[in-house]
Design an enzyme around this catalytic site. Structure first.
Site, short mmCIF file in Angstrom:
data_model
loop_
_atom_site.label_atom_id
_atom_site.label_comp_id
_atom_site.label_asym_id
_atom_site.label_seq_id
_atom_site.Cartn_x
_atom_site.Cartn_y
_atom_site.Cartn_z
N GLU A 62 0.82 -1.21 0.00
CA GLU A 62 0.00 0.00 0.00
C GLU A 62 0.85 1.26 0.00
O GLU A 62 0.37 2.34 0.32
CB GLU A 62 -0.95 -0.01 1.20
CG GLU A 62 -1.90 -1.19 1.16
CD GLU A 62 -2.99 -1.13 2.20
OE1 GLU A 62 -3.26 -0.04 2.75
OE2 GLU A 62 -3.57 -2.19 2.48
N LYS A 83 -15.79 -1.71 4.01
CA LYS A 83 -15.21 -2.00 2.69
C LYS A 83 -16.32 -2.61 1.85
O LYS A 83 -16.81 -3.71 2.18
CB LYS A 83 -14.09 -3.04 2.83
CG LYS A 83 -12.87 -2.59 3.63
CD LYS A 83 -12.07 -3.83 4.05
CE LYS A 83 -10.67 -3.48 4.49
NZ LYS A 83 -10.01 -4.67 5.11
C1 2PG Z 1 -7.03 -4.04 5.95
C2 2PG Z 1 -6.84 -3.89 4.45
C3 2PG Z 1 -6.31 -2.53 4.07
P1 2PG Z 1 -6.58 -5.95 2.91
O1 2PG Z 1 -6.68 -5.05 6.54
O2 2PG Z 1 -7.58 -3.15 6.58
O3 2PG Z 1 -5.11 -2.22 4.73
O4 2PG Z 1 -5.99 -4.89 3.96
O5 2PG Z 1 -7.20 -5.18 1.82
O6 2PG Z 1 -5.40 -6.78 2.48
O7 2PG Z 1 -7.59 -6.75 3.68
MG MG Z 2 -7.64 -4.41 8.50
#
Ligand code: 2PG
Ligand code: MG
Length: 424
Positions: free
Chosen positions: A205, A329
């Site tokens: 990231e 998300k």
């Molecule tokens: C998280 C995300 C973003 P990933 O754990 O919060 O940093 O990671 O998209 O790999 O789940």
């Molecule tokens: Mg996380």
């Protein structure tokens, strides 16, 4: 003008890790167009919606030909003619068409791209920027950014156990200023690492690749970087961690490879409480599968992998008292409507809410608009390099500028009331 959906197209693009991903394009009868690209996580909750991947040898098994084919063969026909402004009805149709509890049949990557593209098309039909369309005339705040300085865990070959070492500037007064302060810290952290030994580039990231002897070495370096940047640690700039504990174990025990090995659930909790006491930590994500936190109200405790953007899980976690904030998300649950329901469940409880990117991203800036238009209060995108990250920060600057004199930076108001009170 008609907001009826005329066509839905899927295509394969590439994400920030160089892996295939899905873009959906929705055209309305009026000619308005909406487009969105699915992101992808690397550290995932067990109950997340599932991307559809082709498997096999091509593209390391990450191909999305089947997900793209499903958009043309099934999704397009199912939502053609629907009103793009009725997001709930479109998302319901997508869920019913998929027919699984986790979008496994059509793929969360296909479903989320279509769901978000429909939203963009509806905003385009209304001739409004997406954030303004979502706000629907209500006053909304400019979110507080949470920005990564070191990227570890699953995003950096597990070079540190802790996944994200981030900063937050709740007293910055504006989004623009929060980014400027963060840039100072990011550069200072890079200089400190350079002085200690070779820099090894950046993690998934965009945060510095974490060349540290221990997790605490990273915390020390970050605290020193804040001070070296000319800002005050624990005053202007606070530390925010994503432990991503389910990558380290479960309630039966956690493995900290960089420190001294295996910890019981209680020891893991005690370790994090100790960190919260020693370092200027304001926020901790997915600390462990614990439900008794001595850090109590003073720190924001975010549920990510444990909540997976599910309104039902937010309710249950609220009853158990394990979090005071929810990460949101859209692709973790699959549709815009379900993600908004999880956010509403969090906000109704008086929690903080953080709209978040994934570790696999693209130039898609939808989350900047969701964080603003939904008045989430916080936005997590990753670090302060690489264009898939900077695209979101830059979009936020445009949004803040468009608000002009009406712009209100969420700052401390982004947190649950007891956490906000510690910043007063
Ligand atoms: C998280 C995300 C973003 P990933 O754990 O919060 O940093 O990671 O998209 O790999 O789940
Ligand atoms: Mg996380």
């Amino acid at each position: 003008m008609s907001a009826r959906i005329a066509s839905v197209t899927g295509r394969q693009l590439w994400d920030s890790r160089g892996r295939p991903t899905v873009e959906a394009e929705v055209v309305l009868e009026s000619g308005a167009v909406g487009r969105a690209i699915a992101p992808t996580g690397a550290s995932r909750g067990a109950h997340e919606a599932i991307d559809l991947r082709d498997g096999g040898v091509a593209f390391g098994g990450f191909g999305v030909a089947r997900a793209v084919a499903g958009i043309g063969a099934e999704i397009a026909g199912a939502i053609a003619g629907m009103d793009a402004r009725d997001q709930a009805a479109v998302d319901k149709a997508l869920c019913e068409l998929d027919g699984t509890p986790n979008k496994a049949r059509l793929g969360a990557n296909a479903v989320v791209a279509v769901s978000m593209a429909v939203l963009h098309a509806a905003a385009a039909a209304a001739r409004a920027p997406l954030w303004r369309y979502l706000a629907g005339g209500k006053a909304v705040r400019v979110p507080l950014p949470e920005i990564q300085i070191f990227g570890g865990g699953a995003h950096a070959g597990r070079r540190t156990d802790v996944q994200d070492f981030m900063v937050m500037c709740p007293k910055a007064g504006s989004f623009r200023r929060a980014l400027e302060i963060t840039d100072d810290v990011y550069r200072a952290a890079g200089r400190l690492m350079e002085a200690k030994g070779p820099l090894s580039g950046v993690a998934d990231e965009g945060g510095w690749w974490p060349n540290f002897a221990s997790n605490e070495d990273a915390l020390d370096t970050l605290t020193r970087a804040i001070e070296a940047s000319g800002h005050r640690a624990g005053e202007d700039v606070f530390i925010s961690l994503d432990i991503a504990a389910n990558e380290l174990g479960d309630a039966s025990g956690y493995s900290l490879a960089l420190d001294e090995g295996r910890l019981t659930s209680e020891e893991m909790g005690a370790r994090i409480v100790e960190w919260a006491g020693r370092y200027p930590i304001l926020s901790i994500e997915d600390p462990a599968g614990q439900d008794d936190w001595a850090i109590g109200d003073k720190v924001q405790i975010i549920g990510d992998d444990v909540l997976v953007t599910s309104a039902g899980r937010v309710e249950r976690a609220g009853e158990a008292g394990v979090c005071n904030a929810a990460l949101i998300k859209v692709n973790q649950v699959g549709t815009v409507t379900e993600a908004k329901a999880a956010l509403d469940a969090a906000v109704t409880r008086g929690w903080g809410a953080i709209v978040s990117a994934r570790s696999g991203e693209s130039e898609d800036v939808t989350i900047a608009h969701l964080a603003t238009g939904w008045d989430a209060g916080q936005l997590k995108v990753g670090s302060f390099t690489r264009s898939e990250r900077m695209a979101k920060w830059n979009e936020m600057l445009r949004i803040e500028e468009a608000m002009g004199a009406d712009a209100v930076f969420a700052g401390a108001s982004a947190f649950a009331a007891p956490v906000a009170a510690t910043l007063a």
